[in-house]
Every structure is written in structure tokens, then in C-alpha cells.
Design a protein around this motif. Sequence first.
Motif, mmCIF file in Angstrom:
data_model
loop_
_atom_site.group_PDB
_atom_site.id
_atom_site.type_symbol
_atom_site.label_atom_id
_atom_site.label_comp_id
_atom_site.label_asym_id
_atom_site.label_seq_id
_atom_site.Cartn_x
_atom_site.Cartn_y
_atom_site.Cartn_z
ATOM 1 N N ASN A 1 31.299 20.999 0.256
ATOM 2 C CA ASN A 1 32.303 20.215 -0.461
ATOM 3 C C ASN A 1 32.599 18.895 0.263
ATOM 4 O OD1 ASN A 1 32.700 22.186 -2.515
ATOM 5 N ND2 ASN A 1 33.938 23.372 -1.077
ATOM 6 N N LEU A 2 31.530 18.208 0.589
ATOM 7 C CA LEU A 2 31.609 16.969 1.364
ATOM 8 C C LEU A 2 31.746 15.751 0.461
ATOM 9 C CD1 LEU A 2 31.174 15.186 3.956
ATOM 10 C CD2 LEU A 2 28.705 15.373 3.456
ATOM 11 N N ILE A 3 32.760 14.924 0.740
ATOM 12 C CA ILE A 3 32.873 13.591 0.160
ATOM 13 C C ILE A 3 32.648 12.617 1.315
ATOM 14 C CG2 ILE A 3 34.324 11.923 -1.045
ATOM 15 C CD1 ILE A 3 35.935 14.257 -2.165
ATOM 16 N N PRO A 4 31.486 11.957 1.382
ATOM 17 C CA PRO A 4 31.225 11.046 2.498
ATOM 18 C C PRO A 4 32.128 9.805 2.429
ATOM 19 C CG PRO A 4 29.192 11.676 1.348
ATOM 20 C CD PRO A 4 30.338 12.062 0.466
ATOM 21 N N GLY A 5 31.960 8.941 3.409
ATOM 22 C CA GLY A 5 32.669 7.666 3.399
ATOM 23 C C GLY A 5 33.712 7.543 4.485
ATOM 24 N N LEU A 6 33.577 6.524 5.343
ATOM 25 C CA LEU A 6 34.487 6.325 6.462
ATOM 26 C C LEU A 6 35.433 5.146 6.281
ATOM 27 C CD1 LEU A 6 32.066 6.792 9.509
ATOM 28 C CD2 LEU A 6 33.619 8.482 8.525
ATOM 29 N N GLU A 7 35.031 4.123 5.545
ATOM 30 C CA GLU A 7 35.882 2.934 5.453
ATOM 31 C C GLU A 7 35.895 2.381 4.036
ATOM 32 O OE1 GLU A 7 34.553 -0.376 7.846
ATOM 33 O OE2 GLU A 7 32.450 0.136 7.507
ATOM 34 N N PHE A 8 37.000 1.709 3.731
ATOM 35 C CA PHE A 8 37.217 1.228 2.367
ATOM 36 C C PHE A 8 38.277 0.137 2.374
ATOM 37 C CE2 PHE A 8 40.318 4.444 3.309
ATOM 38 C CZ PHE A 8 41.494 3.938 2.768
ATOM 39 N N SER A 9 38.440 -0.499 1.230
ATOM 40 C CA SER A 9 39.564 -1.402 1.003
ATOM 41 C C SER A 9 40.043 -1.184 -0.428
ATOM 42 C CB SER A 9 39.163 -2.860 1.212
ATOM 43 O OG SER A 9 38.196 -3.245 0.252
ATOM 44 N N GLY A 10 41.289 -1.546 -0.688
ATOM 45 C CA GLY A 10 41.820 -1.342 -2.030
ATOM 46 C C GLY A 10 43.263 -1.773 -2.145
ATOM 47 N N VAL A 11 43.934 -1.225 -3.161
ATOM 48 C CA VAL A 11 45.307 -1.613 -3.483
ATOM 49 C C VAL A 11 46.214 -0.384 -3.448
ATOM 50 C CG1 VAL A 11 46.809 -2.626 -5.242
ATOM 51 C CG2 VAL A 11 44.481 -3.490 -4.955
ATOM 52 N N VAL A 12 47.377 -0.519 -2.826
ATOM 53 C CA VAL A 12 48.357 0.563 -2.770
ATOM 54 C C VAL A 12 48.964 0.766 -4.162
ATOM 55 C CG1 VAL A 12 50.553 1.321 -1.798
ATOM 56 C CG2 VAL A 12 48.907 0.110 -0.360
ATOM 57 N N ILE A 13 48.872 2.001 -4.672
ATOM 58 C CA ILE A 13 49.441 2.289 -5.985
ATOM 59 C C ILE A 13 50.558 3.329 -5.913
ATOM 60 C CG2 ILE A 13 47.330 1.649 -7.231
ATOM 61 C CD1 ILE A 13 46.771 4.675 -7.567
ATOM 62 N N ASP A 14 50.715 3.974 -4.751
ATOM 63 C CA ASP A 14 51.787 4.961 -4.572
ATOM 64 C C ASP A 14 51.956 5.190 -3.068
ATOM 65 O OD1 ASP A 14 53.785 6.746 -5.132
ATOM 66 O OD2 ASP A 14 52.489 8.277 -6.038
ATOM 67 N N LYS A 15 53.102 5.723 -2.678
ATOM 68 C CA LYS A 15 53.325 6.006 -1.259
ATOM 69 C C LYS A 15 54.351 7.115 -1.111
ATOM 70 C CE LYS A 15 56.909 2.480 -0.541
ATOM 71 N NZ LYS A 15 57.371 1.405 0.373
ATOM 72 N N GLY A 16 54.285 7.791 0.059
ATOM 73 C CA GLY A 16 55.204 8.875 0.342
ATOM 74 C C GLY A 16 56.574 8.372 0.768
ATOM 75 N N SER A 17 57.515 9.276 0.839
ATOM 76 C CA SER A 17 58.908 8.930 1.128
ATOM 77 C C SER A 17 59.122 8.381 2.533
ATOM 78 C CB SER A 17 59.798 10.160 0.923
ATOM 79 O OG SER A 17 59.352 11.238 1.747
ATOM 80 N N ASP A 18 58.212 8.680 3.469
ATOM 81 C CA ASP A 18 58.366 8.223 4.851
ATOM 82 C C ASP A 18 57.613 6.929 5.150
ATOM 83 O OD1 ASP A 18 59.885 10.458 5.295
ATOM 84 O OD2 ASP A 18 58.266 11.625 6.221
ATOM 85 N N VAL A 19 57.043 6.311 4.136
ATOM 86 C CA VAL A 19 56.238 5.097 4.339
ATOM 87 C C VAL A 19 57.073 3.861 4.026
ATOM 88 C CG1 VAL A 19 54.190 3.812 3.627
ATOM 89 C CG2 VAL A 19 54.101 6.312 3.775
ATOM 90 N N ASN A 20 57.298 3.047 5.062
ATOM 91 C CA ASN A 20 58.031 1.787 4.891
ATOM 92 C C ASN A 20 57.169 0.566 5.192
ATOM 93 O OD1 ASN A 20 60.581 3.126 4.349
ATOM 94 N ND2 ASN A 20 60.659 3.616 6.536
ATOM 95 N N GLU A 21 55.998 0.798 5.808
ATOM 96 C CA GLU A 21 55.142 -0.307 6.240
ATOM 97 C C GLU A 21 54.377 -0.959 5.095
ATOM 98 O OE1 GLU A 21 55.254 2.793 9.558
ATOM 99 O OE2 GLU A 21 55.220 2.731 7.367
ATOM 100 N N PHE A 22 54.233 -0.252 3.972
ATOM 101 C CA PHE A 22 53.443 -0.761 2.858
ATOM 102 C C PHE A 22 54.249 -0.707 1.567
ATOM 103 C CE2 PHE A 22 50.482 1.053 5.952
ATOM 104 C CZ PHE A 22 49.612 -0.006 6.155
ATOM 105 N N SER A 23 53.897 -1.613 0.646
ATOM 106 C CA SER A 23 54.554 -1.671 -0.657
ATOM 107 C C SER A 23 53.514 -1.524 -1.757
ATOM 108 C CB SER A 23 55.287 -3.012 -0.825
ATOM 109 O OG SER A 23 56.256 -3.184 0.191
ATOM 110 N N ILE A 24 53.959 -1.095 -2.920
ATOM 111 C CA ILE A 24 53.062 -0.995 -4.075
ATOM 112 C C ILE A 24 52.484 -2.378 -4.352
ATOM 113 C CG2 ILE A 24 52.840 -0.319 -6.494
ATOM 114 C CD1 ILE A 24 53.620 1.950 -4.550
ATOM 115 N N GLY A 25 51.168 -2.429 -4.493
ATOM 116 C CA GLY A 25 50.503 -3.702 -4.755
ATOM 117 C C GLY A 25 49.877 -4.335 -3.529
ATOM 118 N N ASP A 26 50.198 -3.826 -2.345
ATOM 119 C CA ASP A 26 49.595 -4.367 -1.122
ATOM 120 C C ASP A 26 48.089 -4.141 -1.117
ATOM 121 O OD1 ASP A 26 51.933 -5.285 -0.036
ATOM 122 O OD2 ASP A 26 52.202 -3.616 1.364
ATOM 123 N N LYS A 27 47.362 -5.154 -0.661
ATOM 124 C CA LYS A 27 45.930 -5.007 -0.447
ATOM 125 C C LYS A 27 45.713 -4.499 0.977
ATOM 126 C CE LYS A 27 44.640 -8.696 -3.667
ATOM 127 N NZ LYS A 27 43.940 -10.006 -3.822
#
Length: 339
Positions: free
Chosen positions: A60-86
Amino acid sequence: MRRVVYKMSKAGNLNDLKQLIEEFPGPEPNEVTVEIKSIGLNFADFFCIQGLYKAAPKENLIPGLEFSGVVIDKGSDVNEFSIGDKVTGVTKFGAFATHINLDKNYLMKLPDNWSFEEGASFVVQALTAYYALKELGNVKPNQIVLIHSVAGGVGIYVNRIAKKFNCTTIGTVGDANKIGKIKNENVDYVLVRDKNFIKHLKEILNNKKIDLLLESLTGKYFKDTFNLLSPQGRAIIYGASNFATHTSFPNYIELAFKYFTRPKVDILKLIEQNRSVMGFNLIWLYEKGEYLKSLLYEIIKLNLEKPYIGEIFNFNQMHDAIKKFQSGKTFGKVVVKIE
């Protein structure tokens, strides 16, 4: 929510890497949900697909070590990032997907003037180069640094970082056609790994010795280059591309031959010669979340140039991208883009 992934029920054969649709949960309190836009390919991806990477899941392997993208959701303890951040990020496998949940410590914001492709090409190779040179190699100004595969993603960054210390860099390539492509990277000397390689290397050194050997091949040239290390010289092993094959599945006879004929070091002679051999992989570093993040901040302060993008494939061409990467005929980074 659903996402598309490339997944293997059992590692071992590239042909078993299938595109699937699966349910995708929301983030944990300390996690960020990223809609992935680009994925960077690395040798570790290829080795784990063939079942040759010890740290990778065999099922049940999903390969891949690095990526880039856009924040679309975050947990309750996350203050460093906002929705829409690249953002750009590094993960312990799992990036061959359209979405990912990841602990906030493994993400950093993407500079405004960087593309998603550039963001997906930076973290693993820059982190590998910096950790090898600075943390393990303890690089000092004006040293002589030999960089194998200098035209690859990691090799390019090893050279760039070494130049920050005013080091003399000697890079090697397996194909003379890559010399022209590397001409703007300020490598002092570029050598083709052919039958005259060691002779030409000694001519360049002119009785001097190598201070740092950045080894990513672990093949027939290791012994001769290791013997050219200075007292207190260090060989930093961060790859084993010599074990890569050009087939969809491992050639175990060929691998066995390479394994049993691999370079070996006499630990007693290390004392006599005052030399060191060090090895590492990023999976170990991944387990040290705070430490890894501190290294990323140090790398950012170096103000390194953007990564060089060699080729871009779309998400539906994942197999083609991997085959091109394993061909050894690429320059810079191979990236998979998700439209």
C-alpha cells in the motif's frame, strides 16, 4: 472528500503503480491539508517503487517525497499557515497524490516569485546538499570539493552551496553532453567519468588532495577518488545511483553482482589515513522535525538561486516521468505537474 493517488498494493514493479481514487480525511489538529500542484521526483522514489528502499512501506505504497501546492484546510493547532497560502513540503512518502495532510513542521511558504514547479524541486535536493556539506562535511572556506553527478538536482545545489564558502569544485558527469548544460553553474572543473577520469582528476589536483567527496554513485570510482582524500578528508555518501536499473522491476542478478562488488572500506586504515566515511538518508532526518525545519531556515538564509527544472510531465504521465528520470539522461529536476 476524495483524492487521486498513485499507489502500489505491493512494491517491486513500476507497472503495479496504479492511479486510484480514494477517500481522504480532514487534517489532524497539527496538520495542514494541501492541494498538490507539482511533485518533484527523486532516486528514493524510484528505489522504493522497486522495493529496494528499506525505509519505505512494501505494501500500500504511495511514493513521493516532495511537493508544492495550496493550503485548502488546516487543523485547530495550526497558526503558521492560512487558507490559500502557497507552500512547499517534504513528506515520508505519499506525495504522488492530488492532496495530502502533513504536519505543519514539514511545510514552508513558497516565495512569491517561485512557481509550483520550482517549489517542488527545492526542498529535498537543497536539504540533501546542505546537510551533506555543512552538517556532516563541516565544509570550510577554500576547500577542494569533488561532486559526483554535478548535473543532477542535488549536485547543482552542492556546487552552489560550496561556492558560498569559496571552495574549488570539481564536478563529474556520466555524459559529455551534460558539460554544456552545466556551464552556467560556476563549477570550476567538470570531468566525464570515462577511462581517463582519474588521470584528468590528478592533473587538476596537481598533487593537492580532495577535502570533501560527495558520493552518490557508490560504484567503481569510489576507491580511486577516496584514495585522493586529504588527511581529515571526508567522504559523504548520500546516494547509490549505481544500483538504479533501466527496467520496470529490479534485475536481481545485476543488483547482486553490484552488491557483492561494491566498494568496501577498511576501518583500520581510516585511522592510519585520518579519513572519514559518513552516510545518511533524508528519512532519518525527517524523523527529527524541529531539526529539519531549522536546517531549512538556514538554507533560506543562503539566498540560493532557484532550482533548475529539467523536464515537466503532467500527472497522467507519471510512468513516463519515472522512466525518463531513471534513464540517467536528465539534467536538473524532473517534475510532475497537476493541472
